[in-house]
Design an enzyme around this catalytic site. Structure first.
Site, mmCIF file in Angstrom:
data_model
loop_
_atom_site.group_PDB
_atom_site.id
_atom_site.type_symbol
_atom_site.label_atom_id
_atom_site.label_comp_id
_atom_site.label_asym_id
_atom_site.label_seq_id
_atom_site.Cartn_x
_atom_site.Cartn_y
_atom_site.Cartn_z
ATOM 1 N N ASP A 85 19.350 22.901 17.337
ATOM 2 C CA ASP A 85 20.414 22.430 18.214
ATOM 3 C C ASP A 85 21.378 21.645 17.333
ATOM 4 O O ASP A 85 21.140 20.492 16.997
ATOM 5 C CB ASP A 85 19.826 21.561 19.324
ATOM 6 C CG ASP A 85 20.915 20.971 20.213
ATOM 7 O OD1 ASP A 85 22.112 21.205 19.941
ATOM 8 O OD2 ASP A 85 20.553 20.274 21.178
ATOM 9 N N GLN A 92 25.271 18.168 17.452
ATOM 10 C CA GLN A 92 25.732 16.919 16.852
ATOM 11 C C GLN A 92 25.916 17.030 15.336
ATOM 12 O O GLN A 92 26.382 16.080 14.711
ATOM 13 C CB GLN A 92 24.747 15.779 17.166
ATOM 14 C CG GLN A 92 24.628 15.427 18.646
ATOM 15 C CD GLN A 92 25.871 14.734 19.223
ATOM 16 O OE1 GLN A 92 26.748 14.287 18.479
ATOM 17 N NE2 GLN A 92 25.949 14.661 20.542
ATOM 18 N N LYS A 117 32.821 18.809 21.338
ATOM 19 C CA LYS A 117 32.363 17.713 20.478
ATOM 20 C C LYS A 117 32.952 17.818 19.075
ATOM 21 O O LYS A 117 32.636 16.989 18.210
ATOM 22 C CB LYS A 117 30.832 17.720 20.374
ATOM 23 C CG LYS A 117 30.125 17.384 21.685
ATOM 24 C CD LYS A 117 28.660 17.057 21.448
ATOM 25 C CE LYS A 117 27.796 17.278 22.664
ATOM 26 N NZ LYS A 117 27.946 16.263 23.719
ATOM 27 N N CYS A 131 21.274 11.910 28.469
ATOM 28 C CA CYS A 131 20.669 13.238 28.615
ATOM 29 C C CYS A 131 19.513 13.421 27.634
ATOM 30 O O CYS A 131 19.306 14.518 27.100
ATOM 31 C CB CYS A 131 21.689 14.354 28.416
ATOM 32 S SG CYS A 131 22.975 14.356 29.650
ATOM 33 N N HIS A 137 17.879 16.527 23.358
ATOM 34 C CA HIS A 137 18.781 16.463 24.497
ATOM 35 C C HIS A 137 18.169 17.324 25.602
ATOM 36 O O HIS A 137 17.508 18.319 25.314
ATOM 37 C CB HIS A 137 20.129 17.032 24.052
ATOM 38 C CG HIS A 137 21.246 16.875 25.047
ATOM 39 N ND1 HIS A 137 21.406 17.718 26.119
ATOM 40 C CD2 HIS A 137 22.284 16.001 25.113
ATOM 41 C CE1 HIS A 137 22.487 17.368 26.802
ATOM 42 N NE2 HIS A 137 23.035 16.322 26.219
HETATM 43 C C1 LIG Z 1 22.060 17.214 20.787
HETATM 44 C C2 LIG Z 1 22.784 17.851 21.929
HETATM 45 N N1 LIG Z 1 22.390 19.056 22.377
HETATM 46 C C3 LIG Z 1 23.031 19.673 23.390
HETATM 47 C C4 LIG Z 1 24.122 19.103 23.998
HETATM 48 C C5 LIG Z 1 24.752 19.845 25.120
HETATM 49 O O1 LIG Z 1 26.080 20.207 24.838
HETATM 50 P P1 LIG Z 1 26.957 20.753 26.012
HETATM 51 O O2 LIG Z 1 26.923 19.713 27.091
HETATM 52 O O3 LIG Z 1 28.319 20.925 25.478
HETATM 53 O O4 LIG Z 1 26.326 22.026 26.459
HETATM 54 C C6 LIG Z 1 24.554 17.834 23.578
HETATM 55 C C7 LIG Z 1 25.705 17.136 24.193
HETATM 56 O O5 LIG Z 1 25.876 16.979 25.378
HETATM 57 C C8 LIG Z 1 23.884 17.211 22.520
HETATM 58 O O6 LIG Z 1 24.267 16.018 22.073
#
Ligand SMILES: Cc1ncc(COP(=O)(O)O)c(C=O)c1O
Ligand SMILES: Cc1ncc(COP(=O)(O)O)c(C=O)c1O
Lengths: 409, 150, 409, 150
Positions: free
Chosen positions: A201, A204, A227, A367, A124
Site C-alpha cells: 500500500d 503514503q 495525496k 482510518c 489503513h
Molecule cells: C496508507 C493508506 N492507505 C490507503 C489509503 C486510502 O486512500 P484513498 O482514500 O484515496 O482510497 C490512505 C489514505 O486515506 C492511506 O493513508
C-alpha cells in the site's frame, strides 16, 4: 536549481486564503494534499478544449482525449519505474485498487480454507477490511505483523507468519499514522521462498519519495492521486503484467471487453480489462500533470525537504510539555507524518483549538483504528507535511499547542 | 471564535462531570460510537429514570454533554424528559438559528455555540442518542427525534 | 424565460474551438457531454479554496469540503425525487454503480442455481457483463427481453420471462444506441407480483428528462456525471433506503466502517457503507453544480428542445439516400440519440469523413454489441443530441453524409 | 485532410479487394477482432505461404490493408515476409515520422497517411496481426513485431 519552498508555495492558490482570521497552516497532507495551479490548468484545458470519451471514437476530440489519457498513463508508469504503461491501471482511489486485488487476485489464487493472507497492525482500513472480507468469502485466515513500541513493523515472527500456507502479503509502504517507512526487502525475500504474492500500500510513499516498483520486487502497489497533488477521483493499481494478464476482471462493463454476446463475454488484455466504464479521464490527466510537477521539482529534493521539516517538527513537539509522540522519534526511516497526544486533552479538542488558529491537523483514528488500540488511545492528533511545508508552520503548530494547554489547563 | 464553543460551563462539566460511572442496576443500556473520531459512550437507565449512569471516552464536548444530560434528565418524569431531549436535539441541529430556552435546557444552553460547528454536533449528540436507545430498551420512548448522521 | 439554445451554447467554452478547420459540431453527447463554465468554476473554486478531505476532520477546510460534498448529495437527491439524501451513493460512474448492485444485492438475495436475473438485448455492456459475472459466481441464469424490429423492448413474453424464479430485473431506461425510452410500468408491476427487485440503468435518461425515482417505483437506478454536464469520475447509485440498509458492503476501506479491529469490522449505515476510501469529492461537487445548471434551465425545457431536434434529425436523415435508421422512426417515446447506417460505407469511414468536416459522431458497437447483432450489422454510426444542439448542426451532419457518399460512391 | 487517409490506392483496394475469400486448404488460421469497432478478420495461410486467404468485415482501411497484405506477402519467401511485415508495422506506428520505402511496401506506402490517425492505425494493423498469428500456427515466425494495443 535548489529547492525553494517559498517558490513552491506560490504555485498553490489555497495558501492565499485565511482560516479563522489566520494564515492557513495546512498540516494535513497525509489526508489529502493541496493542488498546484499547473495541475488545475491542465485539467481545465482538457475540460474546456479537448473533452471527449476515450478509446471509443475516431473523432478528433475523442482522439485528443485518448492521447492525453494514455499519455498520463505512460508518464505515471515511468514515474514508478513500471515495465510498461500497460501495468498501470486507473482506479478511483487506492481503496478501489486494493479491493480490485482482493477480488481478482483472490479469485486467481483460488483461496480456500487453510490458506493465509498476511497484513499488519499498522494498516489503513483500506488495506485491512478488503482482506477481512476476502477471508470471509473464501474461508482463508487473516494474520498480521504487530507493531513494536517504537512504531516499527515487528518482523521478529516473519518466518512463522509468512509460511507455506501464505498466499498473499499486503503491507503499508509507509504508515499514515506513525510515519514509519517499511523496507519490504526481507518480507519480499521470505514471500518468494514460500511462493506468496506481495502487495504494497504505497498511498503514503509514492507521493513523498522516489518509488521504483522493479527495485522493490513486489507484485502490486496501490496509490491515490489526491495525496500527491492530483485531483480526487483517481488512483492507481500497478501490477506485474504477467500476473495482471492471468487475473479475471473485477468491475465489468464497457471498454473492458473483447467481444460480447448475450451468452458470453471475453475480456480485453490489461489495463483495459480492469477499467470498466468511462474512466476518470480528466482526473487521470490531472494526475499525469501532478507527476510532471513532482518530477520537475525532483522526488529526492522533496524527500530531503520533508526530512528536514520532520526533524524540526520532532524536535519542536518533543519540547512541548505533555506531548507524547507515537511512532519513530527520529527522522530515520520515517516520513513527514507525526502523530501525537497531549496529556489530558482529547484530540478533538486539540484539533479544534488549532483550527481556531488556522492550523489544520487531523484528529481521530485516521482510518487505522488498530494502531490507536495498539497504543491504547481512542484517537490521536496528526500533523503531516509535504513539499510546501515550512518551519514557520511547525512553529505555528507548537504555539497552537501552548494555547491548547492554556484552554484545557 | 473558540469562546462560542468552549463556554466556561462546558469546560466545567468536562473537568468535573456529574454522575459519571456505570452502576450495576439498570433496565436499559446502549453503547454508541462515533465512527470518525472513535469516541464511545455507554448509557444505562432505570425504567423510572431514577438513575441514569454513563461512562465513556471522548472529547470535552461529548463528555460535558453527558454530564449535562445526567443533570437535566435524571429523576425527571417522561414528559419532561421528552421535552428536554427534543429541545436539545433541535438546538444542536439549528446551526445556531434557535435561541435556547434556559428554563428547559439549563446548562444545556451552553451548547448553542456548538451548533455552529457541524463537525462537533455529533460529539454533543452522542450521549443523547445513546440515552434514547437505552431508554427505549428500558421501555421508555423518548420521542421521535430527527435522524442524526454519524 | 423561454429556452434559448444560442444563450445556452455561450456557457460551453468548447464551442469556441474548431475541428479540422471547421466549427465544432458535437453530436456525441450520449457518449459524453460537454461541460458549462458554471460547473468548471465550482470545481475550480473547491480545489483552489476549500480543498480538504471529507468527514474526517474537525478543521475548517475539511468542514467546508464536507458541506459542499453533502450539499451536492442533497441536491442530486431532490433532482431525482429520492426520499432522502442517504439514498444517494456516489460511485465513479454508472458502471461501478451497477457492479455494486450486482455484488451487494446479489449477495443480499443469496442467489443460487435456479434463480433468474432478467435484462434485455438493448443493454449497454455495463448493464450486461456484471450480470453475466453474477450468474457465473452464483449459478443463477441470465435471461433477457428481445428487441422488436422497430427497436422497442419486446414485452410480449413479460409474464414468462419475469416469473417466480426471477430475483432481479435490470433494464435501460433509455437505450444508448436506439434512443428508445422504456416505460418500466408493466415490468415493475410484474416484478412486484413475483417479488423481484427492479433496477433501471438511467445513464441516458437522467441527463435528458425529469426522472422521479418514487414515481417510477423501482428499487435502484444508476447514472453517470459525465453524460449530464458534470465531470468524469463521478456516478450515482440510488437505492431504496430500506434495501440499502440491508445490503452488505461492496468496496471496503476507510470511511465505510463503524468500528474496526483486526479480527472484525462493523459497517456504517448507507450511504457511507458504500463509499469506501476518499470519494471523488471535487467531482461530486461538480455534479451538484451540473444538477443546479440543469434545474436552472428546466428538465422539461431541455426535453422539449431535444424532441424538436430529434424530430428534425429523423426527417433530415430519412431524406439522405442510402441512410437506414435503427430504432424508432418517430420522436415518440424516444430520446435524442439516432443510430444509422449508410449503404455500402462502413461506420468507421462515415465517422472519419464527418470528423474531417468537424462533425463529431460515434461509430462502432457503442458498448452494446448485442444491439448491433440484433440488426445484423457489425457497427453503427450514432448522432446524439443535448440541450446545446442546434438544427444547423443537424444540417451540417446531413451535408457531411452527402460528402461521405461522394468519397465512397 | 482526408486525402492523406483515403488515398486512391486505398479506395481501389477497398472497392476491388485482391484474393478475398477463405480457402479450405490451410496450415494456420487466426481470427482477430477490433474490440472498439467490432471489425473482424480471419486469415488462413499455408506453411510455404503459397496461399494466403482471408475474409472479414470492416472499414475501408482494414479491408484495403488485407488486400495489400495479400498482394505483398503471398508466395514470398519467409525473409521477405518478415521484412515487409516489419516495415509495415513500423510505418503504422511511426505517427508519420517514417518515410515508407516503395520497393519494400509497394501499395502499402499508401498507408503512410493512416499513421497520423491513431484511431485508425489499429484498423490497418488488424489483418497484419491476424496474419502473424496464422503464420505462427502454421509454424512460421514472422518476427517479433512490437506489441500492438487494441
Ligand atoms: C496508507 C493508506 N492507505 C490507503 C489509503 C486510502 O486512500 P484513498 O482514500 O484515496 O482510497 C490512505 C489514505 O486515506 C492511506 O493513508
Ligand atoms: C445506457 C448506458 N449504461 C451505462 C453506461 C456506462 O456509463 P459509464 O461509462 O459512465 O460507467 C452508458 C454510457 O457509457 C450508457 O449509455
Amino acid at each position: 536549481m535548489s529547492f525553494d519552498v517559498a517558490r513552491v508555495r506560490k504555485d498553490f492558490p489555497i495558501f492565499e486564503r485565511e482560516v479563522n482570521g489566520h494564515p492557513l497552516v495546512y498540516l494535513d497532507s497525509a489526508n489529502t494534499s493541496q493542488k498546484p495551479v499547473q495541475v488545475l490548468d491542465v485539467m481545465r484545458a482538457h475540460q474546456e478544449r479537448h473533452n471527449g470519451n476515450v478509446s471509443r471514437s475516431v473523432h478528433t476530440l475523442g482522439t485528443e482525449s485518448t492521447e492525453m489519457y494514455e499519455g498520463a498513463r505512460a508518464r505515471i508508469a515511468s514515474f514508478i519505474g513500471a515495465g510498461s504503461p500497460d501495468e498501470v491501471i486507473f482506479t478511483k482511489n487506492s481503496t478501489e485498487a486494493i479491493n480490485l486485488v482482493a477480488h481478482s487476485a483472490g479469485q486467481f489464487l483460488a483461496l480456500k480454507e487453510g490458506d493465509e493472507i498476511v497484513i499488519s497492525e499498522m494498516e489503513h482500513h483500506s488495506n485491512l477490511v478488503p482482506w477481512q472480507l476476502l477471508c470471509e468469502r473464501t474461508g482463508a485466515t487473516l494474520r498480521w505483523f504487530g507493531i513494536t513500541d517504537e512504531g516499527r513493523l515487528d518482523e521478529s515472527q516473519l518466518d512463522e507468519l509468512v509460511n507455506e500456507r501464505t498466499k498473499l502479503v499486503s503491507v503499508a509502504h509507509m504508515s499514515n499514522v506513525l510515519g514509519t517507512i517499511n523496507d519490504p526487502a526481507r518480507l519480499v525475500e521470505r514471500a518468494r521462498q514460500v511462493g506468496a504474492l506481495v502487495m504494497l500500500d504505497a498511498s503514503q510513499s509514492v507521493p513523498h519519495f522516489a518509488v521504483d516498483v522493479r527495485a522493490l520486487g513486489v507484485d502490486f502497489i496501490a496509490f491515490t492521486g489526491h495525496k500527491m497533488l492530483g485531483p480526487t477521483g483517481i488512483g492507481v493499481l500497478w501490477g506485474r503484467f504477467g500476473l495482471l494478464s492471468e487475473m479475471p476482471p473485477f468491475l465489468a462493463g464497457g471498454s473492458m471487453i473483447e467481444t460480447v454476446t448475450m451468452g458470453k463475454t471475453t475480456y480485453a488484455p490489461p489495463p483495459a480489462r480492469f477499467e470498466a466504464g468511462t474512466p476518470p479521464i480528466t482526473e487521470a490527466i490531472g494526475l499525469g500533470a501532478a507527476v510532471d510537477y513532482l518530477t520537475g521539482i525532483g522526488m529526492d529534493e522533496i524527500h530531503r525537504h520533508e526530512q528536514e521539516i520532520t526533524a524540526y517538527a520532532l524536535e519542536q513537539l518533543a519540547a512541548v510539555p505533555g506531548v507524547r509522540i507515537y511512532g519513530p522519534a527520529s527522522p530515520v526511516s520515517r516520513g513527514g507524518t507525526v502523530s501525537f497526544g497531549v496529556d489530558g486533552v482529547h484530540p478533538h479538542d486539540v484539533g479544534q483549538v488549532l483550527d481556531a488558529l488556522g492550523v489544520e491537523v487531523r484528529v481521530g483514528h485516521h482510518c487505522a483504528r488498530p494502531v490507536c488500540q495498539r497504543f491504547s488511545v481512542p484517537a490521536m492528533t496528526r500533523a503531516s507535511f509535504y513539499l510546501y511545508t515550512t518551519t514557520e508552520e511547525i512553529d505555528a503548530l507548537a504555539r497552537g499547542l501552548d494555547q491548547v494547554r492554556k484552554v484545557f489547563g | 471564535m473558540l469562546d462560542g464553543l468552549y463556554q466556561e460551563i462546558i469546560l466545567d462539566h468536562y473537568k468535573h462531570p456529574h454522575g459519571r460511572g456505570l452502576r450495576e442496576q439498570f433496565d436499559g443500556e446502549a453503547h454508541h460510537v462515533n465512527p470518525t473520531c472513535g469516541d464511545e459512550i455507554t448509557v444505562r437507565v432505570n425504567a423510572d429514570m431514577s438513575d441514569i449512569s454513563y461512562d465513556g471516552l471522548g472529547c470535552s464536548i461529548s463528555q460535558a454533554s453527558a454530564s449535562v444530560l445526567h443533570e437535566l434528565l435524571e429523576g425527571k418524569d417522561s414528559a419532561t424528559i421528552a421535552e428536554v431531549h427534543r429541545a436539545f436535539v433541535e438546538l444542536m441541529q439549528s446551526r445556531g438559528a434557535v435561541e435556547p430556552d434556559e428554563d428547559v435546557l439549563g446548562d444545556g444552553i451552553a451548547f448553542a455555540g456548538v451548533a455552529k460547528f457541524p463537525a462537533r454536533v455529533k460529539c454533543a449528540l452522542l450521549p443523547w442518542m445513546a440515552f434514547k436507545d437505552a431508554a427505549a430498551r428500558a421501555g421508555v420512548e423518548v420521542g421521535a427525534s430527527p435522524e442524526v448522521k454519524a
